[in-house]
Design a protein around this motif. Structure first.
Motif, PDB file in Angstrom:
ATOM      1  N   MET A 130      -5.253  -1.147  11.220  1.00  0.00           N
ATOM      2  CA  MET A 130      -6.194  -0.848  10.143  1.00  0.00           C
ATOM      3  C   MET A 130      -7.424  -0.119  10.671  1.00  0.00           C
ATOM      4  SD  MET A 130      -4.907  -1.635   7.240  1.00  0.00           S
ATOM      5  CE  MET A 130      -6.400  -1.446   6.275  1.00  0.00           C
ATOM      6  N   ARG A 131      -7.835  -0.435  11.882  1.00  0.00           N
ATOM      7  CA  ARG A 131      -8.965   0.286  12.490  1.00  0.00           C
ATOM      8  C   ARG A 131      -8.601   1.759  12.651  1.00  0.00           C
ATOM      9  NH1 ARG A 131     -13.589  -0.284  15.498  1.00  0.00           N
ATOM     10  NH2 ARG A 131     -13.813   0.905  17.429  1.00  0.00           N
ATOM     11  N   ALA A 132      -7.376   2.033  13.105  1.00  0.00           N
ATOM     12  CA  ALA A 132      -6.945   3.414  13.260  1.00  0.00           C
ATOM     13  C   ALA A 132      -6.896   4.129  11.913  1.00  0.00           C
ATOM     14  CB  ALA A 132      -5.575   3.453  13.940  1.00  0.00           C
ATOM     15  N   PHE A 133      -6.368   3.460  10.922  1.00  0.00           N
ATOM     16  CA  PHE A 133      -6.320   4.041   9.578  1.00  0.00           C
ATOM     17  C   PHE A 133      -7.724   4.383   9.087  1.00  0.00           C
ATOM     18  CE2 PHE A 133      -6.356   3.816   4.979  1.00  0.00           C
ATOM     19  CZ  PHE A 133      -5.167   4.416   4.585  1.00  0.00           C
ATOM     20  N   GLN A 134      -8.621   3.414   9.202  1.00  0.00           N
ATOM     21  CA  GLN A 134      -9.978   3.613   8.702  1.00  0.00           C
ATOM     22  C   GLN A 134     -10.728   4.673   9.502  1.00  0.00           C
ATOM     23  OE1 GLN A 134     -11.171   2.451   6.002  1.00  0.00           O
ATOM     24  NE2 GLN A 134      -9.662   0.915   5.471  1.00  0.00           N
ATOM     25  N   GLY A 135     -10.337   4.880  10.747  1.00  0.00           N
ATOM     26  CA  GLY A 135     -11.014   5.868  11.572  1.00  0.00           C
ATOM     27  C   GLY A 135     -10.586   7.300  11.320  1.00  0.00           C
ATOM     28  N   VAL A 136      -9.537   7.496  10.526  1.00  0.00           N
ATOM     29  CA  VAL A 136      -8.999   8.837  10.333  1.00  0.00           C
ATOM     30  C   VAL A 136      -8.758   9.181   8.861  1.00  0.00           C
ATOM     31  CG1 VAL A 136      -7.005  10.334  10.807  1.00  0.00           C
ATOM     32  CG2 VAL A 136      -7.922   8.878  12.619  1.00  0.00           C
ATOM     33  N   VAL A 137      -8.058   8.318   8.148  1.00  0.00           N
ATOM     34  CA  VAL A 137      -7.507   8.711   6.845  1.00  0.00           C
ATOM     35  C   VAL A 137      -8.564   8.891   5.757  1.00  0.00           C
ATOM     36  CG1 VAL A 137      -5.836   8.118   5.046  1.00  0.00           C
ATOM     37  CG2 VAL A 137      -5.301   7.661   7.448  1.00  0.00           C
ATOM     38  N   PRO A 138      -9.468   7.933   5.518  1.00  0.00           N
ATOM     39  CA  PRO A 138     -10.409   8.133   4.406  1.00  0.00           C
ATOM     40  C   PRO A 138     -11.259   9.381   4.559  1.00  0.00           C
ATOM     41  CG  PRO A 138     -10.434   5.848   5.152  1.00  0.00           C
ATOM     42  CD  PRO A 138      -9.646   6.622   6.153  1.00  0.00           C
ATOM     43  N   GLN A 139     -11.728   9.662   5.770  1.00  0.00           N
ATOM     44  CA  GLN A 139     -12.597  10.820   5.976  1.00  0.00           C
ATOM     45  C   GLN A 139     -11.861  12.125   5.671  1.00  0.00           C
ATOM     46  OE1 GLN A 139     -11.909   8.310   8.032  1.00  0.00           O
ATOM     47  NE2 GLN A 139     -13.635   7.763   9.354  1.00  0.00           N
ATOM     48  N   LEU A 140     -10.607  12.215   6.116  1.00  0.00           N
ATOM     49  CA  LEU A 140      -9.859  13.444   5.888  1.00  0.00           C
ATOM     50  C   LEU A 140      -9.496  13.628   4.419  1.00  0.00           C
ATOM     51  CD1 LEU A 140      -7.554  13.439   9.024  1.00  0.00           C
ATOM     52  CD2 LEU A 140      -9.404  15.049   8.531  1.00  0.00           C
ATOM     53  N   LEU A 141      -9.118  12.555   3.755  1.00  0.00           N
ATOM     54  CA  LEU A 141      -8.798  12.673   2.330  1.00  0.00           C
ATOM     55  C   LEU A 141     -10.038  13.027   1.521  1.00  0.00           C
ATOM     56  CD1 LEU A 141      -6.277   9.748   1.686  1.00  0.00           C
ATOM     57  CD2 LEU A 141      -5.794  12.177   2.044  1.00  0.00           C
ATOM     58  N   GLU A 142     -11.173  12.469   1.886  1.00  0.00           N
ATOM     59  CA  GLU A 142     -12.405  12.807   1.176  1.00  0.00           C
ATOM     60  C   GLU A 142     -12.785  14.267   1.389  1.00  0.00           C
ATOM     61  OE1 GLU A 142     -15.073   9.897   2.703  1.00  0.00           O
ATOM     62  OE2 GLU A 142     -14.075   8.239   1.645  1.00  0.00           O
ATOM     63  N   ALA A 143     -12.541  14.788   2.584  1.00  0.00           N
ATOM     64  CA  ALA A 143     -12.856  16.193   2.855  1.00  0.00           C
ATOM     65  C   ALA A 143     -11.855  17.137   2.188  1.00  0.00           C
ATOM     66  CB  ALA A 143     -12.873  16.437   4.368  1.00  0.00           C
ATOM     67  N   PHE A 144     -10.583  16.749   2.171  1.00  0.00           N
ATOM     68  CA  PHE A 144      -9.528  17.612   1.640  1.00  0.00           C
ATOM     69  C   PHE A 144      -9.485  17.600   0.117  1.00  0.00           C
ATOM     70  CE2 PHE A 144      -4.976  18.630   0.835  1.00  0.00           C
ATOM     71  CZ  PHE A 144      -4.912  19.841   1.505  1.00  0.00           C
ATOM     72  N   ARG A 145      -9.799  16.450  -0.496  1.00  0.00           N
ATOM     73  CA  ARG A 145      -9.800  16.281  -1.958  1.00  0.00           C
ATOM     74  C   ARG A 145      -8.476  16.735  -2.569  1.00  0.00           C
ATOM     75  NH1 ARG A 145     -13.363  12.612  -2.895  1.00  0.00           N
ATOM     76  NH2 ARG A 145     -13.073  13.083  -5.112  1.00  0.00           N
ATOM     77  N   PRO A 146      -7.384  16.054  -2.257  1.00  0.00           N
ATOM     78  CA  PRO A 146      -6.085  16.462  -2.788  1.00  0.00           C
ATOM     79  C   PRO A 146      -6.022  16.291  -4.304  1.00  0.00           C
ATOM     80  CG  PRO A 146      -5.940  14.288  -1.804  1.00  0.00           C
ATOM     81  CD  PRO A 146      -7.298  14.822  -1.457  1.00  0.00           C
ATOM     82  N   GLN A 147      -5.195  17.113  -4.923  1.00  0.00           N
ATOM     83  CA  GLN A 147      -4.922  16.945  -6.353  1.00  0.00           C
ATOM     84  C   GLN A 147      -3.917  15.825  -6.585  1.00  0.00           C
ATOM     85  OE1 GLN A 147      -4.087  21.226  -6.250  1.00  0.00           O
ATOM     86  NE2 GLN A 147      -4.986  21.295  -8.299  1.00  0.00           N
ATOM     87  N   VAL A 148      -3.065  15.589  -5.598  1.00  0.00           N
ATOM     88  CA  VAL A 148      -2.072  14.517  -5.652  1.00  0.00           C
ATOM     89  C   VAL A 148      -1.968  13.903  -4.262  1.00  0.00           C
ATOM     90  CG1 VAL A 148       0.312  13.865  -6.204  1.00  0.00           C
ATOM     91  CG2 VAL A 148      -0.743  15.810  -7.384  1.00  0.00           C
ATOM     92  N   LEU A 149      -1.837  12.577  -4.215  1.00  0.00           N
ATOM     93  CA  LEU A 149      -1.562  11.876  -2.961  1.00  0.00           C
ATOM     94  C   LEU A 149      -0.113  11.410  -2.981  1.00  0.00           C
ATOM     95  CD1 LEU A 149      -2.503  10.569  -0.278  1.00  0.00           C
ATOM     96  CD2 LEU A 149      -3.126   8.533  -1.614  1.00  0.00           C
TER      97      LEU A 149
END
Length: 386
Positions: free
Chosen positions: A227-246
């Protein structure tokens, strides 16, 4: 958090079957759907039919020559090693093309329903066959249903799609399909390619404009570190990318009891992952979430519980960890497999979510893995790597 989940299901999906001794036994999907029904998860969820994928749809990702080879092999029951057909991982079975096209059809139906605004969340729990390549079968996967679903979204107007893969194995087929396409952000968290198939998924594999993201975790990684690895990478990239669909792939072979890999997650850790993906779908993708199954080879104790939690979370009615597994379901599992099913929907662990930056230790292999990924791709997205 709202749910509004549609599950695409037909018992014909169980025809994707490499035989009784193969690790990818469809009983795991059967047991999942039966457990979800027994616990009332599907009472608040629309279960819908779908049509099989035609050749034109599958060819959005796969070569026509390969598709013809799949059809021929599945009818003649003869291997074609040029295309990875007839290996130990991908043995030939009758009707292989038809069964594989059904899996693709269900995932594309889920993508279509979400893109057209019919439902915010849609699932194909039998999908997630992420290793299939454009011109070859690989890793138990004949056609790459998540890649075809993403390609369908692009064909119908999407210009930012994010794919997050939490299977223990690298999502190599999906990465390859979109490696040079900056419209698709692929993120895979997996056991290190130094110790596990398919041997790819290093941080330096970054694709077009940093849109291929790989977090390679050391063997033995457990709930808190994962979970530390997930939190260290995924939220920041998704927030920057702003996908229309996940689009997400929820292979549950990260579990400590999985026989084919070496991570150490619990059912409770996997449940926490699903909650985070649900949250991020709402916070970064307008709630549009297409979800699939994936790997998972502990057929009775792990897969049905993990994916029932996934469907419950996506429906907006998560199950309490202490929920009892119904006795009639346990009896059915024993009859079908000869194995004793668990009594509860928990492994008894409390999962703490530790965010990146809390207690960073440069000597810790987990922190080294996180930092390697952040350094490789974060600057491409306007993010600081440390």
């Amino acid at each position: 958090m709202s749910g509004d989940l549609r599950v695409y299901w037909d018992e014909k999906l169980l025809s994707y079957d490499f035989g009784p001794t193969h690790p990818l036994n469809p009983v795991r999907v059967d047991l999942t759907m039966r457990l979800a029904r027994a616990l009332g998860v599907l009472d608040h969820t629309e279960v819908a039919g779908f049509t099989s994928a035609g050749d034109g749809l599958i060819s959005l990702v796969h070569d026509r020559g390969y598709m013809e080879a799949v059809k021929t092999a599945g009818h003649a029951l003869k291997p074609d090693f040029r295309y990875g057909l007839g290996t130990a991982d991908n043995p030939i079975f009758e009707g292989m093309h038809e069964a594989s096209a059904l899996v693709v059809g269900a995932s594309v139906a889920a993508a279509r329903a979400v893109w057209d605004g019919e439902v915010p969340h849609a699932a194909n729990i039998a999908g997630g066959l992420h290793h299939a390549m454009p011109d070859a079968a690989a890793g138990f996967c004949v056609y790459n249903d998540p890649a075809v679903a993403i390609a369908w979204l692009l064909e119908h107007g999407a210009h930012r799609v994010a794919y997050v893969d939490v299977d223990v194995h690298h999502g190599d087929g999906v990465q390859k399909a979109f490696y040079d396409d900056p419209r698709v952000l692929t993120i895979s968290l997996h056991e290190s390619p130094r110790t596990l198939f398919p041997g790819t998924g290093f941080p330096h594999e970054t694709g077009a404009e940093g849109t291929a993201v790989n977090v390679a975790l050391p063997p033995g990684t457990g709930d808190r570190a994962w979970m530390r690895a997930f939190q260290g990478v995924v939220p920041q990239l998704l927030e920057a990318f702003r996908p229309q669909v996940l689009v997400t792939q929820q292979g549950c072979d990260t579990h400590v009891q999985d026989p084919l890999a070496h991570l150490s997650l619990s059912i409770d850790g996997q449940r926490a992952i699903y909650a985070e993906l649900h949250r991020l779908a709402h916070e970064t993708a307008g709630g549009r979430w297409v979800l699939t199954g994936g790997g998972g080879y502990e057929l009775v104790r792990v897969v049905p519980r993990a994916w029932t939690h996934l469907l419950a979370e996506a429906s907006g009615r998560p199950l309490a960890p202490q929920t009892a597994c119904p006795e009639d379901w346990r009896a059915y599992a024993l009859e079908r497999t000869g194995e004793i099913a668990p009594k509860a929907m928990t492994d008894g662990f409390q999962v703490e979510v530790q965010t990146w930056g809390e207690g960073f230790d440069p000597a810790n292999p987990i922190d080294q893995a996180i930092l390697a990924t952040r350094k490789a791709v974060f600057p491409e997205h306007g993010l600081l790597p440390v």
